[in-house]
Design an enzyme around this catalytic site. Structure first.
Site, short mmCIF file in Angstrom:
data_model
loop_
_atom_site.label_atom_id
_atom_site.label_comp_id
_atom_site.label_asym_id
_atom_site.label_seq_id
_atom_site.Cartn_x
_atom_site.Cartn_y
_atom_site.Cartn_z
N CYS A 45 1.32 -1.11 -0.27
CA CYS A 45 -0.42 0.41 0.05
C CYS A 45 0.77 1.50 -0.20
O CYS A 45 0.45 2.85 -0.65
CB CYS A 45 -1.21 0.04 1.38
SG CYS A 45 -2.28 -1.48 1.60
N THR A 46 1.99 1.27 0.64
CA THR A 46 3.41 2.67 0.61
C THR A 46 3.10 2.51 -0.67
O THR A 46 3.31 3.83 -0.73
CB THR A 46 4.43 2.03 1.44
OG1 THR A 46 3.31 1.62 2.85
CG2 THR A 46 5.08 3.26 1.42
#
Ligand code: BEZ
Length: 211
Positions: A45-46
C-alpha cells in the site's frame, strides 16, 4: 449484491486526510477513481500511494479526482503519510478516507471475507461524471496494482464518451481505434474524416480522432 458496471456509485460521507467529504459533492462534474487499501503501515500500500501521488498530474490532466480508502482511522493515515513521503519520494496529494467502521468498504463490496475477514481487498472503481461505475477491478492484497493500466482504461473510456470509438487489445494512447459497431458507414463518414480500414464490416479501424 456487488456493484456492477453502469450502477450509480453509492454516495457517502467520510472523514479523510483532507477533511470531511460528501462523495458525490466532492466529485462534482469530474471523473473519479476510488481505490481501497487493506490497512495502514503495510508495504505494498505504501508503494501504491506513492505512485498515485507521483501520477497525480496525469489524473488532473484527464479531469479525474483520485481518492484512496483504508479501514484505519484518519489519525493513522496522517502518521502513515510521513512514511509514504519519506520512502516514496512523494507526499500524499489526494484524500485518503478513514473507514474504521467499514461502512464504505461494505457499501462498495470491498470486503471479501473468504480472502480476508477484516481488511479490504484492493478494489478500484472508475466513476464517470454521471456518477456511474465505468470500471471495477479487484486485486488480492499481496499484489500492487498497475496505475498505468488504470490511466490507459480512463483514456479509452474518455475516447468512447467523446468520439464513439472502442479500443482494441493492448491499445495505447495514439494507436488506431475501432469505430463502434452501432455507427453506420454514413455516420462514420462525417465523424471520421480521416477514413477507416474495414477488415470486416464490423471491424473498422481508424486513426485516434483526437490526435
Ligand atoms: C501490503 O500492503 O503490503 C499488504 C497488506 C495486506 C496483506 C498483504 C500485503
Amino acid at each position: 449484491m456487488s456493484l456492477r458496471l453502469g450502477d450509480i456509485a453509492p454516495d457517502f460521507t467520510a472523514d479523510t486526510t483532507a477533511g470531511p467529504i460528501r462523495f458525490h459533492e466532492w466529485l462534482g462534474s469530474s471523473w473519479g477513481v476510488l481505490f481501497s487499501h487493506p490497512r495502514d503501515f503495510t508495504p505494498v500500500c505504501t508503494t501504491e500511494l506513492g505512485r498515485v501521488a507521483r501520477l497525480k498530474p496525469e489524473f488532473d490532466k484527464r479531469n479525474v479526482k483520485v481518492i484512496g480508502l483504508s479501514v484505519d482511522p484518519v489519525s493513522d493515515h496522517t502518521l502513515w503519510a510521513g512514511d509514504i513521503e519519506e520512502t516514496q519520494g512523494a507526499a500524499l496529494n489526494f484524500p485518503l478516507i478513514g473507514d474504521p467502521d467499514r461502512k464504505i468498504s461494505e457499501l462498495y463490496g470491498m470486503l471479501h471475507p473468504n480472502a480476508d475477514d477484516t481488511a479490504t481487498v484492493r478494489s478500484v472503481y472508475v466513476i464517470g461524471p454521471d456518477k456511474k461505475v465505468k470500471l471495477s477491478i479487484t486485486y488480492p492484497a499481496s499484489t500492487g496494482r498497475n496505475f498505468d493500466e488504470i490511466l490507459r482504461v480512463i483514456d479509452s473510456l474518455q475516447l468512447t464518451a467523446s468520439h464513439s470509438v472502442a479500443t482494441p487489445v493492448d491499445w495505447k494512447d495514439g494507436d488506431d481505434v475501432i469505430i463502434v459497431a452501432s455507427m453506420s458507414d454514413a455516420d462514420a463518414k462525417t465523424r471520421f474524416p480521416k477514413g477507416w480500414k474495414a477488415l470486416k464490416p464490423y471491424l473498422r479501424v481508424t486513426p485516434q480522432p483526437n490526435k
